[in-house]
Enzyme design. Structure first.
Site, PDB file in Angstrom:
ATOM      1  N   ARG A  28       0.753  -1.485  -0.006  1.00 34.92           N
ATOM      2  CA  ARG A  28       0.040   0.120  -0.036  1.00 34.92           C
ATOM      3  C   ARG A  28       0.703   1.251   0.058  1.00 34.92           C
ATOM      4  NH1 ARG A  28      -5.085  -1.036   2.788  1.00 34.92           N
ATOM      5  NH2 ARG A  28      -5.737   0.945   1.904  1.00 34.92           N
ATOM      6  N   HIS A  74      -8.059  -3.573  -7.394  1.00 31.04           N
ATOM      7  CA  HIS A  74      -7.821  -3.216  -6.183  1.00 31.04           C
ATOM      8  C   HIS A  74      -9.031  -3.064  -5.274  1.00 31.04           C
ATOM      9  CE1 HIS A  74      -5.670  -0.167  -3.961  1.00 31.04           C
ATOM     10  NE2 HIS A  74      -6.645   0.747  -3.828  1.00 31.04           N
ATOM     11  N   TYR A 115     -17.423  13.674 -13.382  1.00 28.67           N
ATOM     12  CA  TYR A 115     -17.338  14.855 -14.158  1.00 28.67           C
ATOM     13  C   TYR A 115     -16.053  14.914 -14.923  1.00 28.67           C
ATOM     14  CZ  TYR A 115     -21.298  16.554 -10.983  1.00 28.67           C
ATOM     15  OH  TYR A 115     -22.194  16.542 -10.174  1.00 28.67           O
TER      16      TYR A 115
END
Length: 322
Positions: A28, A74, A115
């Site tokens: 990580r 993931h 967006y």
């Protein structure tokens, strides 16, 4: 029949905590030395490669890219944050994701993933993602796909784009470097010639000046040091009011991770405390063409004193602990 195995609690804690720490570090938190990427960023780029998002091709909604990444590779929190970081010119010398839409700025966050759109940059496609046939792979989280363990990079991405991470008991903070300098240093190594340390002076994406001091010397010798960054400044005479003119200091190329909002607040605090005595006004004239922070000086103010005060009491002069 139940079997009870006696264990030493101290040794068990050491083993369990060590395994956990290593899993966090490798899985990580800390970028890989070979390709300079954390697993989440590698997975985002892999998903974009699978989706065919070539540099000369179409953009795709970032939410779909994130869904592909999380669904196949993931199984943790969202991957959009890693996409945003990979697209930031003020963080990377060579961006990995080409963002379309509002992907933020040094002072503002990006729009939501529904967006924005994204595709791969030429750098990530050519330097990191070319040699897919020789990738070393492993099972993904549920064994349904194969994911790359490392990319077969053509350039040392970790040096070019740097890397930061905080894990369990370990942390890293590697500055960014110049591609030409790193390439020249590698050529020296291949030719078994001495490497000029100047080739590996950090080169930050925002373009501040790097001050030659003991911290930089220590970094170039050992890989550890405090690198001093200074914004670039020019003096101009500008209109102030209807008829008056004033000297002004124009600051550009701010240190890494420093933005104009921070500087504005620091100047105001300096004025309130009396540490800064030469400033009449400040203006943030940053736009699409670049960063431009204007400090208007008081009438007849000493320009050199103004520079000294501002650098001393703001983050326009700051350090990167490498």
């Amino acid at each position: 029949m139940e079997r009870v195995t006696p264990v030493n609690l101290t040794e068990e804690m050491k083993t369990a905590y060590g395994d956990y720490a290593m899993a966090v570090l490798v899985g990580r938190a800390i970028p890989d030395l070979y390709d300079g990427l954390k697993p989440v960023t590698r997975r985002v780029l892999t998903a974009m490669k699978w989706l065919g998002l070539k540099p000369d091709g179409r953009f795709m909604k970032a939410a779909r890219v994130e869904g592909e990444t999380m669904g196949k590779l993931h199984p943790h929190g969202g991957a959009y944050g890693a996409m945003v970081t990979a697209s930031q010119w003020w963080t990377n010398n060579h961006t990995l994701v080409d963002g379309h839409g509002n992907w933020g700025s040094p002072t503002d966050g990006p729009a939501a993933q529904r967006y924005t759109e994204a595709k791969l940059t030429a750098y990530s496609f050519e330097a990191l993602l070319q040699d897919t046939e020789t990738w070393v792979t492993r099972d993904n989280y549920d064994g349904s796909f194969q994911e790359p363990v490392q990319f077969n990079v053509r350039v040392p991405n970790l040096l070019l784009n740097g890397g930061e991470g905080i894990g369990v008991g370990f942390a890293t903070k590697i500055p960014t470097h110049n591609l030409r300098g790193v390439a020249a240093a590698l050529q020296c190594i291949v030719n078994k010639e001495p490497v000029d340390a100047k080739l590996l002076v950090p080169d930050f994406p925002t373009g501040p000046d790097v001050v030659k001091d003991e911290g930089l010397t220590q970094y170039l010798k050992t890989g550890n040091g405090s690198i001093r960054m200074r914004a670039r400044v020019e003096q101009e005479t500008i209109d102030y009011g209807k008829r008056a003119k004033r000297d002004a200091l124009i600051f550009t190329n701010l240190p890494l991770h420093i933005n104009t909002e921070q500087i504005g607040e620091q100047v105001k605090i300096g004025l309130e405390k009396g540490n800064i005595t030469t400033v009449a006004d400040i203006r943030d004239e940053t736009d699409m063409s670049g960063i431009r922070f204007v400090v208007v000086l008081r009438a007849n103010a000493n320009v050199q004193l103004a520079k000294d005060e501002i650098f001393k009491y703001t983050s326009l002069d700051s350090k990167f602990g490498a």
